[in-house]
Motif scaffolding. Structure first.
Motif, short mmCIF file in Angstrom:
data_model
loop_
_atom_site.label_atom_id
_atom_site.label_comp_id
_atom_site.label_asym_id
_atom_site.label_seq_id
_atom_site.Cartn_x
_atom_site.Cartn_y
_atom_site.Cartn_z
N ASP A 79 36.58 42.93 36.88
CA ASP A 79 37.10 41.85 36.05
C ASP A 79 37.97 40.94 36.92
OD1 ASP A 79 38.02 40.19 34.08
OD2 ASP A 79 39.25 41.70 33.08
N MET A 80 37.57 39.69 37.10
CA MET A 80 38.30 38.75 37.95
C MET A 80 39.23 37.83 37.15
SD MET A 80 37.46 39.57 40.96
CE MET A 80 38.03 38.20 41.93
N THR A 81 39.56 38.21 35.91
CA THR A 81 40.45 37.41 35.08
C THR A 81 41.85 37.38 35.71
OG1 THR A 81 39.24 38.15 33.15
CG2 THR A 81 41.36 37.11 32.76
N GLU A 82 42.44 36.19 35.74
CA GLU A 82 43.77 36.04 36.33
C GLU A 82 44.85 36.34 35.30
OE1 GLU A 82 43.98 32.06 37.74
OE2 GLU A 82 42.24 32.28 39.02
N GLY A 83 45.91 36.99 35.75
CA GLY A 83 47.05 37.25 34.89
C GLY A 83 48.08 36.14 35.05
N LYS A 84 49.23 36.30 34.40
CA LYS A 84 50.30 35.33 34.51
C LYS A 84 51.14 35.65 35.73
CE LYS A 84 50.85 34.26 29.65
NZ LYS A 84 51.78 34.23 28.51
N LYS A 90 45.81 39.82 39.27
CA LYS A 90 44.67 40.15 38.41
C LYS A 90 45.20 40.64 37.07
CE LYS A 90 41.33 42.56 40.15
NZ LYS A 90 40.22 41.80 39.68
N PHE A 91 44.51 40.27 35.99
CA PHE A 91 44.90 40.70 34.65
C PHE A 91 44.71 42.21 34.53
CE2 PHE A 91 44.18 41.25 30.06
CZ PHE A 91 45.37 40.71 29.60
#
Length: 109
Positions: A79-84, A90-91
């Motif tokens: 999962d390459m979703t970015e976090g804050k 990574k998220f």
């Protein structure tokens, strides 16, 4: 070249309540304020260790790649979703296992 006006960002009344006052208690709330604050400064007052850190990170990453064999823990797609955050974390953190390569015994006594 990008010039950042950190003085104006840190004193923006749209971002901060009473921006001219020193109020360290603003940061006790636990809220993520990384998009509002540049804690290491810019320009002449920037972090004095930034140059050293940039060099050491490259050497450290090269050593980790050369000295260890890396395997993912799971087989699912990454999962390459970015976090804050300021550094784009990574998220969902990537989990990996490492095993020392045989050459390490010869390189590091």
């Amino acid at each position: 070249m990008v010039l950042v006006n950190a003085w104006a960002i840190h004193r923006d009344p749209q971002l901060w309540d009473d921006p001219e006052m020193f109020k360290p208690e603003r940061f006790k709330s636990g809220e993520d304020l990384s998009h509002k604050l540049m804690p290491f400064g810019m320009g002449r007052r920037a972090c004095p260790g930034a140059g050293l850190a940039q060099r050491v990170v490259g050497l450290t990453l090269g050593t980790l790649i050369q000295c260890f064999e890396w395997k993912r823990v799971g087989e699912e797609e990454i999962d390459m979703t970015e976090g804050k955050g300021l550094t784009m974390p990574k998220f969902v953190p990537l989990e990996a296992m490492c095993k020392t390569r045989s050459i390490v015994n010869k390189l590091l006594p």
